[in-house]
Design a protein around this motif. Structure first.
Motif, PDB file in Angstrom:
ATOM      1  N   VAL A 187       0.926  -1.234  -0.048  1.00 20.57           N
ATOM      2  CA  VAL A 187      -0.011   0.038   0.006  1.00 20.57           C
ATOM      3  C   VAL A 187       0.973   1.314   0.164  1.00 20.57           C
ATOM      4  O   VAL A 187       1.641   1.395   0.884  1.00 20.57           O
ATOM      5  CB  VAL A 187      -0.876   0.111   1.221  1.00 20.57           C
ATOM      6  CG1 VAL A 187      -2.053   1.218   1.106  1.00 20.57           C
ATOM      7  CG2 VAL A 187      -1.657  -1.051   1.354  1.00 20.57           C
ATOM      8  N   PRO A 188       0.745   2.124  -0.883  1.00 21.68           N
ATOM      9  CA  PRO A 188       1.419   3.331  -0.989  1.00 21.68           C
ATOM     10  C   PRO A 188       1.025   4.328   0.344  1.00 21.68           C
ATOM     11  O   PRO A 188       0.113   4.058   0.876  1.00 21.68           O
ATOM     12  CB  PRO A 188       1.096   4.096  -2.262  1.00 21.68           C
ATOM     13  CG  PRO A 188       0.702   3.080  -3.124  1.00 21.68           C
ATOM     14  CD  PRO A 188      -0.061   1.980  -2.109  1.00 21.68           C
ATOM     15  N   ARG A 189       2.057   4.916   0.663  1.00 18.92           N
ATOM     16  CA  ARG A 189       1.704   5.728   2.132  1.00 18.92           C
ATOM     17  C   ARG A 189       0.576   6.685   1.930  1.00 18.92           C
ATOM     18  O   ARG A 189      -0.235   6.848   2.900  1.00 18.92           O
ATOM     19  CB  ARG A 189       2.885   6.531   2.511  1.00 18.92           C
ATOM     20  CG  ARG A 189       2.977   7.252   3.887  1.00 18.92           C
ATOM     21  CD  ARG A 189       4.310   7.717   3.947  1.00 18.92           C
ATOM     22  NE  ARG A 189       4.169   8.786   5.357  1.00 18.92           N
ATOM     23  CZ  ARG A 189       5.296   8.861   6.080  1.00 18.92           C
ATOM     24  NH1 ARG A 189       6.383   8.401   5.878  1.00 18.92           N
ATOM     25  NH2 ARG A 189       5.070   9.321   7.286  1.00 18.92           N
ATOM     26  N   ASN A 190       0.443   7.114   0.690  1.00 16.55           N
ATOM     27  CA  ASN A 190      -0.626   8.090   0.427  1.00 16.55           C
ATOM     28  C   ASN A 190      -2.095   7.475   0.483  1.00 16.55           C
ATOM     29  O   ASN A 190      -2.929   8.190   0.155  1.00 16.55           O
ATOM     30  CB  ASN A 190      -0.251   9.096  -0.819  1.00 16.55           C
ATOM     31  CG  ASN A 190      -0.212   8.285  -2.029  1.00 16.55           C
ATOM     32  OD1 ASN A 190      -0.382   7.017  -2.229  1.00 16.55           O
ATOM     33  ND2 ASN A 190      -0.244   9.193  -2.926  1.00 16.55           N
ATOM     34  N   ILE A 243      -0.128  -0.505  13.712  1.00 17.63           N
ATOM     35  CA  ILE A 243      -1.413  -0.559  12.953  1.00 17.63           C
ATOM     36  C   ILE A 243      -1.880   0.861  12.554  1.00 17.63           C
ATOM     37  O   ILE A 243      -1.817   1.655  13.579  1.00 17.63           O
ATOM     38  CB  ILE A 243      -2.566  -1.336  13.800  1.00 17.63           C
ATOM     39  CG1 ILE A 243      -2.220  -2.726  14.405  1.00 17.63           C
ATOM     40  CG2 ILE A 243      -4.084  -1.334  13.251  1.00 17.63           C
ATOM     41  CD1 ILE A 243      -3.149  -3.385  15.411  1.00 17.63           C
ATOM     42  N   TYR A 244      -2.209   1.111  11.202  1.00 16.29           N
ATOM     43  CA  TYR A 244      -2.563   2.410  10.877  1.00 16.29           C
ATOM     44  C   TYR A 244      -4.200   2.439  11.179  1.00 16.29           C
ATOM     45  O   TYR A 244      -4.901   1.819  11.116  1.00 16.29           O
ATOM     46  CB  TYR A 244      -2.511   2.679   9.621  1.00 16.29           C
ATOM     47  CG  TYR A 244      -2.948   4.156   8.930  1.00 16.29           C
ATOM     48  CD1 TYR A 244      -1.961   5.095   9.184  1.00 16.29           C
ATOM     49  CD2 TYR A 244      -4.353   4.322   8.298  1.00 16.29           C
ATOM     50  CE1 TYR A 244      -2.433   6.411   8.973  1.00 16.29           C
ATOM     51  CE2 TYR A 244      -4.323   5.535   7.916  1.00 16.29           C
ATOM     52  CZ  TYR A 244      -3.541   6.615   8.221  1.00 16.29           C
ATOM     53  OH  TYR A 244      -3.861   7.958   7.908  1.00 16.29           O
ATOM     54  N   THR A 268       7.349   1.046   4.849  1.00 14.07           N
ATOM     55  CA  THR A 268       6.543   0.725   3.752  1.00 14.07           C
ATOM     56  C   THR A 268       5.069   0.141   4.445  1.00 14.07           C
ATOM     57  O   THR A 268       4.979   0.269   5.825  1.00 14.07           O
ATOM     58  CB  THR A 268       6.758  -0.730   3.279  1.00 14.07           C
ATOM     59  OG1 THR A 268       5.836  -1.125   2.056  1.00 14.07           O
ATOM     60  CG2 THR A 268       6.941  -1.966   4.071  1.00 14.07           C
ATOM     61  N   ALA A 269       4.112  -0.119   3.863  1.00 11.86           N
ATOM     62  CA  ALA A 269       2.982  -0.749   4.670  1.00 11.86           C
ATOM     63  C   ALA A 269       2.123  -1.696   3.721  1.00 11.86           C
ATOM     64  O   ALA A 269       2.487  -2.023   2.432  1.00 11.86           O
ATOM     65  CB  ALA A 269       1.881   0.404   4.457  1.00 11.86           C
ATOM     66  N   LEU A 321      -0.974  -2.381   7.970  1.00 10.46           N
ATOM     67  CA  LEU A 321      -0.039  -2.612   8.862  1.00 10.46           C
ATOM     68  C   LEU A 321       1.133  -1.840   8.320  1.00 10.46           C
ATOM     69  O   LEU A 321       1.151  -1.622   7.237  1.00 10.46           O
ATOM     70  CB  LEU A 321       0.641  -4.114   8.619  1.00 10.46           C
ATOM     71  CG  LEU A 321      -0.245  -5.183   9.498  1.00 10.46           C
ATOM     72  CD1 LEU A 321       0.383  -6.518   8.775  1.00 10.46           C
ATOM     73  CD2 LEU A 321      -0.210  -4.872  10.861  1.00 10.46           C
ATOM     74  N   VAL A 322       1.718  -0.856   9.279  1.00 10.93           N
ATOM     75  CA  VAL A 322       2.821   0.034   8.719  1.00 10.93           C
ATOM     76  C   VAL A 322       4.072  -0.564   9.432  1.00 10.93           C
ATOM     77  O   VAL A 322       4.076  -0.730  10.311  1.00 10.93           O
ATOM     78  CB  VAL A 322       2.560   1.353   9.221  1.00 10.93           C
ATOM     79  CG1 VAL A 322       1.273   1.986   8.198  1.00 10.93           C
ATOM     80  CG2 VAL A 322       2.061   1.722  10.538  1.00 10.93           C
TER      81      VAL A 322
END
Length: 170
Positions: free
Chosen positions: A110-113, A132-133, A164-165, A120-121
């Protein structure tokens, strides 16, 4: 000899009571969260529904629980970062590996944006921290003296060490 037997008996009673209290505390809130369609995440001040909401709500039940590097799987009296994510996702039907490095390989990138609550980050290079975001730039994770806590990943140390995520909720 009688002193040893007494110590063992007291230890057994203490462990039994602790287990009973832990199960009692964990049992009621989970059912309440699972029954609601939307769970409000107080730190993120956004409404999060479904499995992500249940994961975040369960995780918040452990805010303040102490950090212990190498904490055992399934133990809720202390966590390290990856045992915490493994536990709360596992209680919601998502199996994760034990280490943050291994967790960074599951699910999809998953892109940060494009982060969504429940993703998960991961931090550091090489990866050795996971959280956890929960929305609005906040993560729930555990480390050092705060134990399980919520941090702003868009400022300070967490922002500069983001790696990353991964999305593991389908």
């Amino acid at each position: 000899m009688k002193t040893n037997r007494l110590k063992k008996s007291l230890l057994g009673i203490t462990l039994s009571v602790s287990l009973f209290v832990s199960i009692s505390i964990m049992g009621a809130p989970q059912a309440a969260h699972a029954a609601t369609a939307n769970t409000t995440t107080t730190a993120a001040s956004t409404s999060v529904s479904g499995k992500a909401g249940s994961i975040i709500a369960l995780g918040k039940n452990y805010l303040g629980v102490r950090y212990n590097f190498g904490a055992q799987k399934g133990v809720t009296s202390s966590f390290d970062c990856s045992s915490f994510t493994q536990y709360v996702y596992g209680k919601n039907g998502i199996s994760l590996p034990r280490s943050s490095q291994a967790q960074s390989q599951v699910g999809s990138y998953v892109p940060r944006n494009q982060l969504q609550p429940g993703d998960l980050v991961f931090f550091y290079s090489p990866i050795h921290h996971v959280g956890i975001y929960i929305g609005n730039g906040k993560i729930m994770h555990t480390y050092g003296s705060p134990g399980v806590t919520i941090s702003d990943m868009n400022s300070g140390w967490w922002s500069t060490h983001y790696k990353t995520a991964r999305r593991v909720i389908k």
